[in-house]
Design a protein around this motif. Structure first.
Motif, PDB file in Angstrom:
ATOM      1  N   UNK A 236       0.835  -1.202   0.000  1.00 37.74           N
ATOM      2  CA  UNK A 236       0.000   0.000   0.000  1.00 37.74           C
ATOM      3  C   UNK A 236       0.869   1.251   0.000  1.00 37.74           C
ATOM      4  N   UNK A 237       1.852   1.283   0.874  1.00 36.48           N
ATOM      5  CA  UNK A 237       2.747   2.449   0.936  1.00 36.48           C
ATOM      6  C   UNK A 237       3.524   2.615  -0.376  1.00 36.48           C
ATOM      7  N   UNK A 238       3.895   1.496  -0.982  1.00 36.35           N
ATOM      8  CA  UNK A 238       4.635   1.548  -2.240  1.00 36.35           C
ATOM      9  C   UNK A 238       3.744   2.074  -3.362  1.00 36.35           C
ATOM     10  N   UNK A 239       2.476   1.644  -3.373  1.00 37.31           N
ATOM     11  CA  UNK A 239       1.544   2.089  -4.414  1.00 37.31           C
ATOM     12  C   UNK A 239       1.315   3.593  -4.352  1.00 37.31           C
ATOM     13  N   UNK A 240       1.392   4.170  -3.151  1.00 40.77           N
ATOM     14  CA  UNK A 240       1.188   5.601  -2.973  1.00 40.77           C
ATOM     15  C   UNK A 240       2.494   6.393  -3.043  1.00 40.77           C
ATOM     16  N   UNK A 241       3.611   5.681  -3.256  1.00 36.95           N
ATOM     17  CA  UNK A 241       4.931   6.325  -3.315  1.00 36.95           C
ATOM     18  C   UNK A 241       5.199   7.157  -2.065  1.00 36.95           C
ATOM     19  N   UNK A 242       4.859   6.610  -0.923  1.00 36.03           N
ATOM     20  CA  UNK A 242       5.045   7.337   0.337  1.00 36.03           C
ATOM     21  C   UNK A 242       6.497   7.262   0.803  1.00 36.03           C
ATOM     22  N   UNK A 243       6.971   8.376   1.336  1.00 32.93           N
ATOM     23  CA  UNK A 243       8.319   8.419   1.881  1.00 32.93           C
ATOM     24  C   UNK A 243       8.343   7.743   3.249  1.00 32.93           C
ATOM     25  N   UNK A 244       9.539   7.482   3.760  1.00 32.49           N
ATOM     26  CA  UNK A 244       9.672   6.861   5.075  1.00 32.49           C
ATOM     27  C   UNK A 244       9.021   7.714   6.151  1.00 32.49           C
ATOM     28  N   UNK A 245       9.198   9.025   6.043  1.00 32.63           N
ATOM     29  CA  UNK A 245       8.604   9.948   7.020  1.00 32.63           C
ATOM     30  C   UNK A 245       7.072   9.919   6.940  1.00 32.63           C
ATOM     31  N   UNK A 246       6.532   9.875   5.738  1.00 32.79           N
ATOM     32  CA  UNK A 246       5.079   9.820   5.576  1.00 32.79           C
ATOM     33  C   UNK A 246       4.506   8.524   6.126  1.00 32.79           C
ATOM     34  N   UNK A 247       5.204   7.417   5.888  1.00 34.66           N
ATOM     35  CA  UNK A 247       4.753   6.122   6.417  1.00 34.66           C
ATOM     36  C   UNK A 247       4.741   6.150   7.934  1.00 34.66           C
ATOM     37  N   UNK A 248       5.808   6.677   8.530  1.00 34.78           N
ATOM     38  CA  UNK A 248       5.900   6.738   9.994  1.00 34.78           C
ATOM     39  C   UNK A 248       4.789   7.608  10.573  1.00 34.78           C
ATOM     40  N   UNK A 249       4.513   8.739   9.932  1.00 35.47           N
ATOM     41  CA  UNK A 249       3.452   9.633  10.395  1.00 35.47           C
ATOM     42  C   UNK A 249       2.086   8.973  10.243  1.00 35.47           C
ATOM     43  N   UNK A 250       1.863   8.346   9.100  1.00 34.00           N
ATOM     44  CA  UNK A 250       0.591   7.678   8.815  1.00 34.00           C
ATOM     45  C   UNK A 250       0.302   6.605   9.861  1.00 34.00           C
ATOM     46  N   UNK A 251       1.312   5.805  10.209  1.00 31.76           N
ATOM     47  CA  UNK A 251       1.130   4.735  11.190  1.00 31.76           C
ATOM     48  C   UNK A 251       0.959   5.311  12.590  1.00 31.76           C
ATOM     49  N   UNK A 252       1.723   6.351  12.914  1.00 31.68           N
ATOM     50  CA  UNK A 252       1.605   6.961  14.238  1.00 31.68           C
ATOM     51  C   UNK A 252       0.200   7.512  14.466  1.00 31.68           C
ATOM     52  N   UNK A 253      -0.398   8.101  13.433  1.00 27.35           N
ATOM     53  CA  UNK A 253      -1.748   8.648  13.555  1.00 27.35           C
ATOM     54  C   UNK A 253      -2.792   7.550  13.743  1.00 27.35           C
TER      55      UNK A 253
END
Length: 318
Positions: A236-253
């Protein structure tokens, strides 16, 4: 729509924090087309059940998976059966000599576990636990490559079945007005245990938990919860081209959403033999969850762009 601000003197709710007073943004007054997805998102562990149900009822999912794994499973199960029958008595003797007779080290005795009397023969139970784990390992050895392919295909086929192509996934959209600040560290217990050596150490540490009926599986699943959920959503994160920081923020939320889903997924995957089936169905559940999360991302993007609620809008990548 945004998070409710905290009043003066009150502690602001952290996005994703358990028990926070602020509601998750964009979950109230959603359009009718998003209501079912929003309801499912309130309880992420349900996707584990949904994934298993879809695997056993959808021919486009279970037929390709079984064809890919059938020969490896038959070979592995045959070898595992011979091993279990031939080594049961030897392993039971090993348990009696090295584990049952060393209660000060293992916490085991013939009828008690850490001093707690058990209503069953502990040597037989411990031997069965050992063998069940070994049988699963033997079957997985013969399946390892093919089941990995089956998992990937199950995820992809689930997305295709929803009628979504690669161009449907939009760039990451922040849903909170004040997202949490993530501290990145180059070293820590989580990073240590996530590596190859750390994985082996973690498995060794968790061996004693296997002797505790039910509680052992539950505790081990809790330790692996967040890592399991993050791993299952890598596509999912790869499909959205999310950066490491965006992934960490997304999961933290959504950390308690990810913990609860990961706990349920890790729990069923630790079950002997049948856990191999759940390792495939959990990919389906993760894909269904990703689909619902993405629908909300489209809705948030539409609202922020000033479009009518419910109209999908793909923002330009910054």
């Amino acid at each position: 729509m945004s998070a409710v601000p905290a009043a003066a003197g009150e502690k602001a709710a952290v996005p994703g924090a358990y028990g926070g007073d602020a509601p998750t943004p964009y979950t109230e007054d959603v359009p009718k087309s998003l209501q079912h997805a929003t309801s499912r998102l309130q309880f992420p562990p349900s996707y584990v059940v949904v994934g298993f149900y879809r695997l056993v009822t959808d021919k486009t999912l279970y037929v390709p998976a079984w064809k890919k794994c059938k020969h490896g499973f038959v070979r592995g199960a045959s070898v595992a059966l011979v091993w279990a029958v031939g080594s049961f008595k030897i392993q039971r003797k090993f348990v009696e000599i090295f584990l049952i007779k060393s209660p000060s080290v293992t916490g085991l005795s013939r009828d008690a576990l850490f001093g707690i009397t058990m209503p069953f023969d502990l040597p037989t139970y411990a031997t069965t636990v050992f063998l069940a784990s070994q049988v699963s390992t033997i079957i997985y050895f013969f399946l390892s490559r093919n089941i990995r392919i089956a998992r990937e295909r199950a995820y992809d086929q689930t997305i295709i079945s929803r009628g979504k192509g690669a161009d449907w996934w939009c760039p990451y959209v922040e849903e909170w007005d004040n997202p949490p600040q993530i501290k990145h560290t180059s070293w820590g217990l989580g990073k240590l245990l996530s590596g190859p050596v750390g994985g082996i150490v973690a498995k060794v540490i968790m061996i004693p938990l296997d002797f505790i009926p039910l509680a052992g599986i539950v505790l081990a699943a809790w330790f692996k919860a967040l890592g399991t959920a993050r791993y299952l959503h890598q596509p999912y994160f790869k499909a959205k081209n999310m950066s490491t920081e965006q992934v960490s923020t997304f999961i933290e939320e959504r950390k308690w959403d990810y913990r609860s889903f990961g706990f349920a997924a890790a729990l069923v995957e630790r079950l002997p033999i049948v856990g191999l089936i759940f390792s495939v169905s959990n990919r389906i559940g993760a894909a269904m969850w990703a689909h619902d999360l993405e629908k909300r991302q489209h809705y948030v993007a539409a609202v922020k762009a000033g479009l009518a609620p419910g109209v999908e809008h793909k923002p330009k990548a910054e």
